[in-house]
Design an enzyme around this catalytic site. Structure first.
Site, mmCIF file in Angstrom:
data_model
loop_
_atom_site.group_PDB
_atom_site.id
_atom_site.type_symbol
_atom_site.label_atom_id
_atom_site.label_comp_id
_atom_site.label_asym_id
_atom_site.label_seq_id
_atom_site.Cartn_x
_atom_site.Cartn_y
_atom_site.Cartn_z
ATOM 1 N N ARG A 1 2.578 6.724 7.169
ATOM 2 C CA ARG A 1 3.340 5.830 8.074
ATOM 3 C C ARG A 1 4.762 6.695 8.588
ATOM 4 O O ARG A 1 4.880 6.414 9.713
ATOM 5 C CB ARG A 1 3.984 4.581 7.091
ATOM 6 C CG ARG A 1 2.723 3.699 6.679
ATOM 7 C CD ARG A 1 3.400 2.461 6.098
ATOM 8 N NE ARG A 1 3.631 2.480 4.884
ATOM 9 C CZ ARG A 1 2.912 2.081 3.594
ATOM 10 N NH1 ARG A 1 1.895 1.504 4.028
ATOM 11 N NH2 ARG A 1 3.526 2.071 2.552
ATOM 12 N N ASP B 1 -4.556 -8.280 12.446
ATOM 13 C CA ASP B 1 -4.979 -8.551 11.281
ATOM 14 C C ASP B 1 -5.652 -9.873 11.143
ATOM 15 O O ASP B 1 -5.301 -10.714 11.835
ATOM 16 C CB ASP B 1 -3.817 -8.428 10.160
ATOM 17 C CG ASP B 1 -4.452 -8.191 8.678
ATOM 18 O OD1 ASP B 1 -4.438 -6.910 8.070
ATOM 19 O OD2 ASP B 1 -4.735 -9.088 7.898
ATOM 20 N N CYS C 1 -10.668 4.119 2.711
ATOM 21 C CA CYS C 1 -10.162 3.956 1.261
ATOM 22 C C CYS C 1 -11.260 3.837 0.518
ATOM 23 O O CYS C 1 -11.146 3.489 -0.850
ATOM 24 C CB CYS C 1 -9.077 2.998 1.197
ATOM 25 S SG CYS C 1 -9.542 1.454 1.391
ATOM 26 N N ALA D 1 -11.258 -8.223 18.435
ATOM 27 C CA ALA D 1 -9.936 -7.846 19.077
ATOM 28 C C ALA D 1 -10.076 -6.611 19.948
ATOM 29 O O ALA D 1 -9.711 -6.641 21.383
ATOM 30 C CB ALA D 1 -8.704 -7.715 18.350
ATOM 31 N N TYR E 1 0.889 -1.203 0.017
ATOM 32 C CA TYR E 1 0.077 0.135 0.117
ATOM 33 C C TYR E 1 0.824 1.274 0.067
ATOM 34 O O TYR E 1 1.201 1.766 1.152
ATOM 35 C CB TYR E 1 -0.810 0.184 1.265
ATOM 36 C CG TYR E 1 -1.884 -1.125 0.988
ATOM 37 C CD1 TYR E 1 -3.100 -0.658 0.323
ATOM 38 C CD2 TYR E 1 -2.057 -2.249 1.540
ATOM 39 C CE1 TYR E 1 -4.293 -1.659 0.148
ATOM 40 C CE2 TYR E 1 -2.987 -3.314 1.504
ATOM 41 C CZ TYR E 1 -4.157 -2.923 0.695
ATOM 42 O OH TYR E 1 -4.941 -3.812 0.803
ATOM 43 N N ASP F 1 -7.066 1.317 9.658
ATOM 44 C CA ASP F 1 -6.751 1.369 8.122
ATOM 45 C C ASP F 1 -7.611 0.143 7.734
ATOM 46 O O ASP F 1 -7.046 -0.786 6.951
ATOM 47 C CB ASP F 1 -5.381 1.554 7.863
ATOM 48 C CG ASP F 1 -5.207 1.454 6.495
ATOM 49 O OD1 ASP F 1 -5.920 2.109 5.620
ATOM 50 O OD2 ASP F 1 -4.193 1.173 5.691
HETATM 51 N N1 SAH Z 1 -2.263 -0.446 6.821
HETATM 52 C C1 SAH Z 1 -1.952 -1.456 5.834
HETATM 53 C C2 SAH Z 1 -2.961 -1.765 4.929
HETATM 54 C C3 SAH Z 1 -4.381 -2.203 5.275
HETATM 55 S S1 SAH Z 1 -5.084 -3.175 4.323
HETATM 56 C C4 SAH Z 1 -0.506 -0.628 5.349
HETATM 57 O O1 SAH Z 1 -0.180 0.349 5.479
HETATM 58 O O2 SAH Z 1 0.198 -1.493 4.548
HETATM 59 C C5 SAH Z 1 -6.368 -3.935 4.970
HETATM 60 C C6 SAH Z 1 -6.054 -5.106 5.966
HETATM 61 O O3 SAH Z 1 -6.962 -5.546 6.555
HETATM 62 C C7 SAH Z 1 -5.678 -6.573 4.945
HETATM 63 O O4 SAH Z 1 -4.452 -7.089 5.518
HETATM 64 C C8 SAH Z 1 -6.703 -7.496 5.564
HETATM 65 O O5 SAH Z 1 -6.151 -8.648 5.737
HETATM 66 C C9 SAH Z 1 -7.127 -6.859 6.749
HETATM 67 N N2 SAH Z 1 -8.655 -7.271 7.059
HETATM 68 C C10 SAH Z 1 -9.606 -7.039 6.616
HETATM 69 N N3 SAH Z 1 -10.865 -7.397 7.427
HETATM 70 C C11 SAH Z 1 -10.360 -7.643 8.505
HETATM 71 C C12 SAH Z 1 -11.062 -7.657 9.528
HETATM 72 N N4 SAH Z 1 -12.162 -7.755 9.717
HETATM 73 N N5 SAH Z 1 -10.490 -7.859 10.791
HETATM 74 C C13 SAH Z 1 -8.970 -7.881 10.606
HETATM 75 N N6 SAH Z 1 -8.337 -7.731 9.569
HETATM 76 C C14 SAH Z 1 -9.067 -7.385 8.433
#
Ligand code: SAH
Length: 403
Positions: free
Chosen positions: A215, A253, A347, A290, A208, A307
C-alpha cells in the site's frame, strides 16, 4: 503429561523437517507410541530411531503434529513460549514496526516457530488467533507471555478460523484481557495513513497487515493517476493512493460493510466531506462484472490493483485458481492506459510465484499487451517465513508497466 510419547516417521520423511518445514502429515507417520492426547508434546524420531525434534500432537488433524524445536536441549515449557514470543517481538522492533500508534504482525505462526499462533498488534491492542490443538493446549501460557512481553492495553481473541474445525476445536472469540474504550474498532497509523480496524467482524484479525508495504508503494506511485482498486475491502490501497495524490480512485468490492468502512477511512484521513468525495467513488459489485461495465463504457485507468481473495484453498484447486487469475488480469488489462501500471496479487499458498507469473503473462498476451516487471511483491517484512516452509510465502504480487 506422560514423559515421552513418540512419533515414529516413515523412511525419508524427516528431511523436510530438518530443512525448516514444521508440519508432520498423518501419511508421514509410521506409528505413534504412548497415545498422546491433543496438544501433548511428543518426541519425533526417524524410522531408524534417530531423534529429530519435539512436536505438538493433533490427533484429529491431517497435520498430525507441528514441530516445536529441533534442539534436543530445548524443552517445551512455559519458558520456551516466553522466549519465542520475546524473540518475535524483538524482531518487529528491529524491523521498525513497534511504533506505538501503528500496527504489525507480531507473531507469524510458523515464521516465528510458533505454528498455529497469529498475533496482530493494532496500536496497543493485540488480536490473537489460535489455530491448532497444540497451541490451544498452551493457550493460558501464551496469553500470559504476551501480556508480559508487550504490556498491551487489551488482548482480544479471534480464534474463529476454519482450521480450528479440522483440529477438533470450537471457535472462541472475545476479550481475554482488558478492553478498549472504543469498543471493537481500533485505529492505527500505517505509513502515514490512518485506518479504523474492526477487530470483531473484520477479515482475519480485522485488517490485511500483509499488504502494508505494498500500500505504501501505491502511495508513492499514485500521484496524478486515475486508480482502480479491485477487491478494495476497507480501502487500504485506496486511501494510500488518494493520500499519494491520485486524481481519481475507484474502489470496487462486493461487500457493502467493507465499502462503508472504506468511506469512513477516507474521512479519517481528511479526504472527504460528509457525503463522500466524487473523486473517490465506491462501487458495490462483483469485480468481474464491474470490469466488464468499465470496458463497455471505455473507461481508462493509469493504475489498477487486483488483490482478490484466495482462489485456491488447496493444491487440489490449483488449475482452476490459475485460470481465475488469468481471467481476472485479462479482464482488467484492457482498461489500462498504455504505459499504465498493474499491481496484481495472489494470496493462495498453493500457487507458486512462477505459476502466478505465467497466468499474468498469458493474460497480457490474450490482450496483445506486454508487461515489464519493476517490482516483485510479497507480504510485509513482519510476516517472516522460514526458508524451508514455502507455504509461508503465500502472498505474491507483480508490479508491471504495461505497454
Ligand atoms: N486489498 C485489501 C484486501 C482485499 S481482501 C486490503 O489491502 O485491505 C478481498 C476482498 O475481496 C474482500 O473485501 C471481499 O469482500 C472481496 N471480494 C471477494 N470476492 C469478490 C468479488 N467476486 N467481487 C468483488 N469483491 C470481492
Amino acid at each position: 503429561m506422560p514423559l515421552h510419547p513418540k512419533i515414529v516417521l516413515k523412511g525419508g520423511k524427516e528431511r523436510h523437517i530438518r530443512h525448516g518445514h514444521p508440519w508432520i502429515f498423518s501419511g508421514a507417520i509410521e506409528r505413534v507410541e504412548d497415545s498422546p492426547q491433543p496438544g501433548w508434546t511428543a518426541d519425533v524420531v526417524s524410522y531408524d530411531g534417530r531423534w529429530i525434534g519435539r512436536a505438538g500432537y493433533s490427533p484429529k488433524s491431517q497435520i498430525r503434529a507441528r514441530v516445536w524445536t529441533l534442539d534436543p536441549a530445548e524443552e517445551v515449557d512455559a519458558s520456551f513460549f516466553q522466549r519465542r514470543i520475546r524473540a518475535a517481538v524483538d524482531l518487529r522492533g528491529r524491523l521498525g514496526r513497534l511504533d506505538a500508534a501503528g500496527g504489525c504482525r507480531l507473531i507469524n505462526a510458523e515464521g516465528d516457530r510458533l505454528p498455529g499462533l497469529v498475533v496482530d498488534r493494532f496500536a496497543d491492542v493485540l488480536v490473537a488467533q489460535i489455530n491448532s490443538a497444540p497451541m490451544e493446549y498452551w493457550r493460558e501460557t501464551i496469553l500470559e507471555a504476551l501480556e508480559v512481553a508487550v504490556r498491551p492495553r487489551a488482548i482480544y481473541e479471534r480464534s474463529d478460523s476454519d482450521s480450528r474445525g479440522k483440529e477438533g476445536l470450537s471457535k472462541r472469540v472475545g476479550w481475554v484481557q482488558g478492553k478498549t474504550d472504543g469498543g471493537l474498532s481500533v485505529e492505527i497509523e500505517e505509513f502515514g495513513a490512518r485506518f479504523s480496524v474492526d477487530i470483531e467482524r473484520g477479515h482475519k484479525t480485522g485488517f490485511y497487515l500483509d499488504q502494508a508495504e505494498n500500500r505504501a508503494l501505491v502511495r508513492a506511485l499514485a500521484g496524478g493517476l486515475r486508480v482502480l482498486n479491485c477487491f478494495s475491502y476497507t480501502g487500504g490501497f485506496s486511501v494510500q493512493a488518494a493520500l499519494g495524490g491520485a486524481k481519481e480512485v475507484v474502489s470496487v468490492d462486493s461487500s457493502q460493510p467493507a465499502l462503508d468502512l472504506s468511506a469512513a477511512n477516507y474521512a479519517l484521513n481528511g479526504l472527504s466531506g460528509q457525503n463522500g468525495d466524487e473523486r473517490f467513488p465506491h462501487l458495490c459489485s462483483d469485480v468481474f462484472k464491474a470490469l466488464e461495465g468499465f470496458r463497455d463504457e471505455e473507461r481508462r485507468f493509469d493504475l489498477i490493483i487486483l488483490d482478490p481473495p484466495k482462489f485456491a484453498a488447496s493444491s487440489g484447486g490449483l488449475e482452476r485458481a490459475l485460470h481465475a487469475y488469468r481471467k481476472l488480469s485479462r479482464a482488467a488489462v484492457p482498461l489500462l492506459e498504455a504505459g499504465g501500471i498493474l499491481l496484481t496479487f495472489s494470496c493462495s499458498g498453493a500457487v507458486s510465484p512462477e505459476a502466478f507469473q505465467r497466468s499474468v503473462t498469458l493474460a497480457l498476451a490474450d490482450n496483445q499487451r506486454r508487461g515489464r516487471v519493476f517490482r516483485r511483491l510479497s507480504a510485509a517484512a513482519d510476516h517472516v517465513a522460514d526458508l524451508g516452509f514455502s507455504e509461508g510465502a503465500y502472498l505474491k504480487g507483480l508490479a508491471l508497466m504495461v505497454e
